[in-house]
Write a protein that holds these residues in place. Structure first.
Motif, PDB file in Angstrom:
ATOM      1  N   UNK A 204       0.837  -1.209   0.000  1.00 27.80           N
ATOM      2  CA  UNK A 204       0.000   0.000   0.000  1.00 27.80           C
ATOM      3  C   UNK A 204       0.868   1.254   0.000  1.00 27.80           C
ATOM      4  N   UNK A 205       1.894   1.260   0.840  1.00 29.27           N
ATOM      5  CA  UNK A 205       2.768   2.419   0.927  1.00 29.27           C
ATOM      6  C   UNK A 205       3.488   2.701  -0.376  1.00 29.27           C
ATOM      7  N   UNK A 206       4.008   1.676  -1.029  1.00 31.38           N
ATOM      8  CA  UNK A 206       4.761   1.892  -2.262  1.00 31.38           C
ATOM      9  C   UNK A 206       3.845   2.214  -3.433  1.00 31.38           C
ATOM     10  N   UNK A 207       2.625   1.684  -3.425  1.00 30.28           N
ATOM     11  CA  UNK A 207       1.663   2.083  -4.459  1.00 30.28           C
ATOM     12  C   UNK A 207       1.341   3.566  -4.341  1.00 30.28           C
ATOM     13  N   UNK A 208       1.104   4.016  -3.107  1.00 30.35           N
ATOM     14  CA  UNK A 208       0.828   5.429  -2.892  1.00 30.35           C
ATOM     15  C   UNK A 208       2.026   6.277  -3.295  1.00 30.35           C
ATOM     16  N   UNK A 209       3.229   5.813  -2.988  1.00 31.32           N
ATOM     17  CA  UNK A 209       4.440   6.565  -3.328  1.00 31.32           C
ATOM     18  C   UNK A 209       4.654   6.653  -4.836  1.00 31.32           C
ATOM     19  N   UNK A 210       4.000   5.773  -5.591  1.00 29.23           N
ATOM     20  CA  UNK A 210       4.144   5.813  -7.044  1.00 29.23           C
ATOM     21  C   UNK A 210       2.983   6.451  -7.755  1.00 29.23           C
ATOM     22  N   UNK A 211       1.978   6.919  -6.990  1.00 32.47           N
ATOM     23  CA  UNK A 211       0.756   7.393  -7.632  1.00 32.47           C
ATOM     24  C   UNK A 211       0.487   8.885  -7.439  1.00 32.47           C
ATOM     25  N   UNK A 212       1.278   9.572  -6.630  1.00 28.33           N
ATOM     26  CA  UNK A 212       1.002  10.989  -6.418  1.00 28.33           C
ATOM     27  C   UNK A 212       1.494  11.810  -7.609  1.00 28.33           C
ATOM     28  N   UNK A 213       0.961  12.997  -7.739  1.00 28.00           N
ATOM     29  CA  UNK A 213       1.316  13.883  -8.844  1.00 28.00           C
ATOM     30  C   UNK A 213       2.456  14.797  -8.416  1.00 28.00           C
ATOM     31  N   UNK A 214       3.529  14.810  -9.209  1.00 27.99           N
ATOM     32  CA  UNK A 214       4.659  15.676  -8.912  1.00 27.99           C
ATOM     33  C   UNK A 214       4.301  17.120  -9.232  1.00 27.99           C
ATOM     34  N   UNK A 215       4.546  17.995  -8.275  1.00 30.04           N
ATOM     35  CA  UNK A 215       4.242  19.406  -8.456  1.00 30.04           C
ATOM     36  C   UNK A 215       5.542  20.199  -8.549  1.00 30.04           C
ATOM     37  N   UNK A 216       5.569  21.235  -9.395  1.00 29.94           N
ATOM     38  CA  UNK A 216       6.788  22.053  -9.487  1.00 29.94           C
ATOM     39  C   UNK A 216       7.048  22.783  -8.178  1.00 29.94           C
ATOM     40  N   UNK A 217       8.334  23.031  -7.915  1.00 29.71           N
ATOM     41  CA  UNK A 217       8.681  23.747  -6.697  1.00 29.71           C
ATOM     42  C   UNK A 217       8.131  25.168  -6.733  1.00 29.71           C
ATOM     43  N   UNK A 218       7.768  25.655  -5.565  1.00 27.10           N
ATOM     44  CA  UNK A 218       7.165  26.985  -5.475  1.00 27.10           C
ATOM     45  C   UNK A 218       8.159  28.062  -5.900  1.00 27.10           C
ATOM     46  N   UNK A 219       7.620  29.135  -6.462  1.00 31.20           N
ATOM     47  CA  UNK A 219       8.463  30.267  -6.825  1.00 31.20           C
ATOM     48  C   UNK A 219       8.901  31.014  -5.567  1.00 31.20           C
ATOM     49  N   UNK A 220       9.754  31.998  -5.772  1.00 35.54           N
ATOM     50  CA  UNK A 220      10.193  32.820  -4.651  1.00 35.54           C
ATOM     51  C   UNK A 220       9.028  33.630  -4.100  1.00 35.54           C
ATOM     52  N   UNK A 221       9.036  33.901  -2.809  1.00 41.46           N
ATOM     53  CA  UNK A 221       7.984  34.736  -2.230  1.00 41.46           C
ATOM     54  C   UNK A 221       7.978  36.132  -2.870  1.00 41.46           C
ATOM     55  N   UNK A 222       6.837  36.748  -2.859  1.00 43.39           N
ATOM     56  CA  UNK A 222       6.698  38.086  -3.427  1.00 43.39           C
ATOM     57  C   UNK A 222       7.565  39.075  -2.638  1.00 43.39           C
ATOM     58  N   UNK A 223       8.238  39.936  -3.355  1.00 38.15           N
ATOM     59  CA  UNK A 223       9.066  40.955  -2.715  1.00 38.15           C
ATOM     60  C   UNK A 223      10.415  40.457  -2.246  1.00 38.15           C
ATOM     61  N   UNK A 224      10.861  39.286  -2.752  1.00 41.43           N
ATOM     62  CA  UNK A 224      12.148  38.737  -2.318  1.00 41.43           C
ATOM     63  C   UNK A 224      13.297  39.402  -3.064  1.00 41.43           C
ATOM     64  N   UNK A 225      14.313  39.838  -2.332  1.00 44.40           N
ATOM     65  CA  UNK A 225      15.497  40.466  -2.908  1.00 44.40           C
ATOM     66  C   UNK A 225      16.727  39.654  -2.525  1.00 44.40           C
ATOM     67  N   UNK A 226      17.472  39.192  -3.520  1.00 45.22           N
ATOM     68  CA  UNK A 226      18.665  38.388  -3.259  1.00 45.22           C
ATOM     69  C   UNK A 226      19.727  39.234  -2.571  1.00 45.22           C
ATOM     70  N   UNK A 227      20.235  38.746  -1.436  1.00 42.37           N
ATOM     71  CA  UNK A 227      21.258  39.489  -0.702  1.00 42.37           C
ATOM     72  C   UNK A 227      22.590  38.743  -0.640  1.00 42.37           C
TER      73      UNK A 227
END
Length: 368
Positions: A204-227
């Motif tokens: 059951x665990x491995x079936x679930x681990x193979x069935x979820x949908x991969x989502x892209x990583x979240x973008x940077x938060x709004x107003x983020x400035x690289x320091x």
């Protein structure tokens, strides 16, 4: 105009997981059905080695063994903890398949000996290798499930993380509980049902681990400035940055890459779950080894000034530290490890997935 055709991967890790899960779920019932015996006559699933379902039992376990051996963990780093666990599980599954348990059908069928080379290697006692490998196999499966839970938690997939965690707990405590109850009450064949419960939960665990949908990583938060962008050397107890933490300002951290703890390679989330007993001596206690962390000021023994980062995190200076002077508010980064064991930590080359780099962003405050 002919459109560009993207090359297809022959097989991916989710397909491997689904295949392993399906075999784990179906194999016990297949060998029981084809063995010619009822569940009350089967002392264990492994005893099907001595029945007409022998080829199914051995074949399924060998398939699982090679599927586990092909599974390389997160894929982020070359040889992380899951990499070694899956390889070990594959070896143990192969040993369970090839080295048979004791035949319990002597009064009904003639149990032929195992192949000569198996008997020779095991000194005529293949069951001992079988029992040891079976126990270690299930231990590896439980640990792998706990890593699935940890990784889902990092991705903020809390429902999936809890499911994996519950499955790992049920395997850890359910398998011995079913066995003990069966031994004490004689209501059922204890080994058979303990194995059935373990394989069902694993499937059951491995079936679930193979069935979820991969989502892209979240973008940077709004107003983020690289320091600042920092390469973190895990040998250093304090990796300096150019950032002086401002009071009342949030900071966003994004880390990528791999580093190495002794022989284990891992990413910024480190290796092992929080409950790993080795975590007790860590700089931040009960947080994973090699978890990327931050420190305010160079006094690295002050636990009140440390915080966890992982691969991404938003953090602000605690109000209790607002009175620190600018020099004391300088930001340092480090790998969470034993305070006396930084000597066996290593930076990885680019071809090995390293080095580990951290991007530090300043978030715009409401007042701005």
């Amino acid at each position: 105009m002919q459109s560009e055709v993207k090359p297809m991967r022959i097989i991916n890790h989710k397909t491997v997981r689904k295949g392993i899960g399906l075999i784990a779920l179906l194999m016990p019932w297949a060998v029981l059905w084809l063995s010619g015996y009822s569940w009350s006559e089967m002392s264990s699933i492994s005893v099907s080695y001595w029945t007409d379902s022998r080829d199914i039992f051995v074949g399924c376990l060998i398939a699982v063994a090679f599927a586990l051996a092909s599974y390389n963990g997160t894929g982020t780093c070359r040889r992380d903890t899951e990499f070694w666990l899956s390889k070990a599980a594959g070896v143990f599954a192969l040993l369970v398949a090839l080295f048979p348990t004791i035949c319990s059908f002597e009064d009904k069928v003639k149990c032929t000996d195992a192949p000569n080379w198996i008997m020779h290697i095991s000194f005529n006692h293949p069951q001992y290798i079988h029992y040891t490998a079976a126990i270690l196999f299930f231990i590896c499966l439980i640990l792998l499930m706990s890593f699935f839970s940890l990784r889902a938690k990092y991705k903020e997939k809390h429902l999936r993380s809890r499911l994996y965690f519950v499955i790992s707990l049920l395997m850890l405590f359910g398998i011995p509980t079913v066995y003990i109850i069966g031994e004490l009450t004689s209501l059922y064949e204890s080994t058979f049902w303990a194995e059935l419960v373990g394989l069902t939960l694993f499937g059951i665990g491995w079936l679930k681990a193979g069935w979820y949908k991969t989502e892209p990583k979240a973008y940077l938060p709004k107003g983020a400035t690289l320091v600042d962008i920092v390469e973190v050397n895990p040998k250093n107890k304090n990796n300096p940055t150019e950032v002086v933490i401002e009071v009342g300002v949030e900071y966003f951290f994004k880390a990528e890459g791999c580093w190495k703890d002794w022989f284990l390679e891992c990413g910024p989330h480190g290796w092992g779950p929080n409950w790993n007993p080795l975590n007790y001596n860590n700089r931040i206690e009960w947080k994973p080894l090699f978890l990327l962390c931050g420190n305010i000021g160079k006094n690295w023994n002050d636990e009140d000034r440390t915080f966890c980062i992982g691969d991404r995190n938003t953090w602000a200076l605690p109000s209790g530290l607002n009175d620190l002077n600018p020099e004391e508010r300088k930001l340092y980064l480090f790998a969470n490890d034993w305070k006396t064991r930084y000597g066996n930590n290593y930076v990885l080359e680019p071809k090995e997935g390293g080095p580990l780099k951290v991007e530090i962003y300043r978030l715009q405050s409401n007042e701005e």
